[in-house]
Scaffold this motif. Structure first.
Motif, short mmCIF file in Angstrom:
data_model
loop_
_atom_site.label_atom_id
_atom_site.label_comp_id
_atom_site.label_asym_id
_atom_site.label_seq_id
_atom_site.Cartn_x
_atom_site.Cartn_y
_atom_site.Cartn_z
N ARG A 75 -10.04 6.01 -10.20
CA ARG A 75 -7.90 5.71 -10.14
C ARG A 75 -8.07 7.11 -10.76
NH1 ARG A 75 -4.28 3.02 -12.10
NH2 ARG A 75 -4.97 0.84 -11.97
N ALA A 76 -8.83 8.15 -11.37
CA ALA A 76 -7.62 9.70 -11.48
C ALA A 76 -8.79 10.34 -10.46
CB ALA A 76 -8.45 10.28 -12.54
N ARG A 77 -9.66 10.50 -9.42
CA ARG A 77 -9.43 10.73 -8.71
C ARG A 77 -8.27 10.28 -7.18
NH1 ARG A 77 -15.42 9.52 -6.25
NH2 ARG A 77 -14.56 10.24 -4.41
N LEU A 78 -7.93 8.57 -6.97
CA LEU A 78 -7.05 8.46 -6.52
C LEU A 78 -5.68 8.45 -6.91
CD1 LEU A 78 -6.83 6.36 -4.17
CD2 LEU A 78 -6.81 4.24 -5.92
N GLU A 79 -5.52 8.34 -7.75
CA GLU A 79 -4.08 9.01 -8.36
C GLU A 79 -3.70 10.81 -8.11
OE1 GLU A 79 -4.31 8.18 -12.60
OE2 GLU A 79 -3.79 6.14 -12.58
N ALA A 80 -4.73 10.95 -8.37
CA ALA A 80 -5.06 13.08 -7.10
C ALA A 80 -4.31 12.90 -6.42
CB ALA A 80 -6.04 13.90 -8.11
N TYR A 81 -5.43 11.93 -5.33
CA TYR A 81 -5.10 12.05 -4.14
C TYR A 81 -3.84 11.57 -3.60
CZ TYR A 81 -5.15 10.71 0.82
OH TYR A 81 -4.77 11.26 2.36
N SER B 285 -4.65 -0.67 -3.98
CA SER B 285 -5.67 -0.04 -3.68
C SER B 285 -6.70 -1.13 -5.48
CB SER B 285 -6.93 0.38 -4.28
OG SER B 285 -5.53 1.59 -3.11
N GLU B 286 -6.53 -1.23 -7.14
CA GLU B 286 -6.41 -2.20 -7.44
C GLU B 286 -6.55 -3.61 -7.05
OE1 GLU B 286 -6.36 -0.85 -11.78
OE2 GLU B 286 -4.08 -1.94 -11.16
N SER B 287 -5.51 -4.34 -6.48
CA SER B 287 -5.76 -5.75 -5.78
C SER B 287 -7.03 -5.64 -4.65
CB SER B 287 -4.43 -5.57 -5.24
OG SER B 287 -4.06 -5.82 -4.32
N VAL B 288 -7.06 -4.84 -3.97
CA VAL B 288 -8.47 -4.93 -3.29
C VAL B 288 -9.54 -5.30 -4.15
CG1 VAL B 288 -9.79 -4.11 -1.43
CG2 VAL B 288 -7.15 -4.67 -1.39
N TYR B 289 -10.13 -3.95 -5.26
CA TYR B 289 -10.81 -4.29 -5.97
C TYR B 289 -11.07 -5.61 -6.27
CZ TYR B 289 -12.73 0.50 -4.97
OH TYR B 289 -13.47 1.51 -4.41
N LEU C 102 0.92 -1.22 -0.27
CA LEU C 102 0.00 -0.03 -0.28
C LEU C 102 0.98 1.29 0.07
CD1 LEU C 102 -2.79 1.41 0.07
CD2 LEU C 102 -2.59 1.17 2.93
N GLU C 103 2.20 0.96 0.53
CA GLU C 103 2.56 2.36 1.21
C GLU C 103 3.76 2.40 -0.58
OE1 GLU C 103 5.50 4.00 4.51
OE2 GLU C 103 5.91 1.48 4.12
N ARG C 104 4.25 1.59 -0.69
CA ARG C 104 4.39 1.34 -2.00
C ARG C 104 3.85 1.98 -3.88
NH1 ARG C 104 6.67 -3.40 -1.97
NH2 ARG C 104 5.36 -4.14 -2.94
N ASP C 105 2.85 1.07 -3.34
CA ASP C 105 2.22 1.39 -4.91
C ASP C 105 0.39 1.69 -4.18
OD1 ASP C 105 0.18 1.84 -7.18
OD2 ASP C 105 0.79 -0.71 -7.52
N PRO C 106 -0.04 2.48 -3.96
CA PRO C 106 -1.09 2.70 -3.35
C PRO C 106 -2.78 2.12 -4.00
CG PRO C 106 -0.50 4.80 -2.76
CD PRO C 106 0.95 3.94 -3.82
N VAL C 107 -2.44 2.88 -5.36
CA VAL C 107 -3.35 2.66 -6.98
C VAL C 107 -3.51 1.51 -6.87
CG1 VAL C 107 -4.23 3.20 -9.04
CG2 VAL C 107 -2.83 5.29 -7.22
N ALA D 40 -9.99 -7.74 -5.71
CA ALA D 40 -10.35 -10.06 -5.31
C ALA D 40 -12.17 -9.17 -5.23
CB ALA D 40 -9.60 -9.77 -3.67
N TRP D 41 -12.14 -8.73 -4.71
CA TRP D 41 -13.56 -8.40 -4.72
C TRP D 41 -14.74 -8.34 -6.16
CZ3 TRP D 41 -13.76 -3.33 -1.98
CH2 TRP D 41 -12.77 -3.32 -0.41
N GLY D 42 -13.23 -9.10 -7.29
CA GLY D 42 -13.99 -8.70 -8.22
C GLY D 42 -14.64 -7.61 -9.02
N VAL D 43 -14.41 -6.68 -9.12
CA VAL D 43 -14.74 -5.41 -9.19
C VAL D 43 -13.64 -4.50 -9.54
CG1 VAL D 43 -15.79 -2.87 -8.93
CG2 VAL D 43 -17.04 -5.09 -7.07
N ALA D 44 -14.06 -4.04 -10.72
CA ALA D 44 -12.47 -3.25 -11.31
C ALA D 44 -12.70 -1.21 -10.92
CB ALA D 44 -12.80 -2.74 -13.04
N LEU D 45 -11.84 -1.14 -10.56
CA LEU D 45 -11.29 0.10 -10.80
C LEU D 45 -11.81 1.45 -11.70
CD1 LEU D 45 -8.24 1.12 -8.81
CD2 LEU D 45 -10.36 0.72 -8.20
N THR D 46 -13.23 2.37 -11.46
CA THR D 46 -13.57 2.77 -13.45
C THR D 46 -12.43 3.49 -13.03
OG1 THR D 46 -14.38 4.49 -11.26
CG2 THR D 46 -15.31 2.93 -12.09
N PRO D 47 -12.17 4.37 -14.10
CA PRO D 47 -11.70 5.25 -14.47
C PRO D 47 -11.68 6.90 -14.09
CG PRO D 47 -12.43 4.33 -16.81
CD PRO D 47 -12.93 3.42 -15.75
N GLU D 48 -12.16 6.93 -13.84
CA GLU D 48 -13.17 7.98 -12.60
C GLU D 48 -12.15 8.12 -11.52
OE1 GLU D 48 -15.57 6.91 -14.85
OE2 GLU D 48 -16.05 7.80 -16.27
#
Length: 108
Positions: free
Chosen positions: A60-66, A44-48, A36-41, A50-58
């Motif tokens: 992902r952009a908000r997460l990258e900005a944060y 997060s993508e690996s958690v999604y 998480l510390e090395r590659d937070p995006v 595991a839940w069978g959900v893809a990160l939406t582009p929107e």
């Protein structure tokens, strides 16, 4: 106090793993803090995933900005622990450290 805290922490983690084992696949995801510390995006993508959900582009952009907004964050630096405290933590958390694939702490 430290002993009680460590005992409570181990009980809490053991309860978490018991409860998580009863969950259907796709309901529980774990991420190593280092990932998480090395590659937070990516973490997060690996958690999604595991839940069978893809990160939406929107999202992902908000997460990258944060993540970019906190790029200059500096962790607090603490003095080394007393070797006796390290030993106590090591002994109490050994089953969890082994489960997570961590080597035991080494006293300075």
């Amino acid at each position: 106090y430290a002993t009680r805290f460590l005992d409570n922490y181990v009980r809490m983690e053991e309860a978490w793993y018991r409860d998580a084992a009863d969950q259907p696949p796709g309901n529980v995801a774990e991420v190593r803090f280092e990932n998480l510390e090395r590659d937070p995006v990516g973490a997060s993508e690996s958690v999604y995933a595991a839940w069978g959900v893809a990160l939406t582009p929107e999202y992902r952009a908000r997460l990258e900005a944060y993540v970019a907004s906190i790029a200059d964050y500096q962790r607090t630096v603490h003095p080394p622990l007393d070797p006796a405290v390290v030993q106590e933590v090591e002994e109490k958390l050994e089953p969890l450290l082994a489960r997570w694939g961590y080597a035991v702490f080494e006293a300075p």
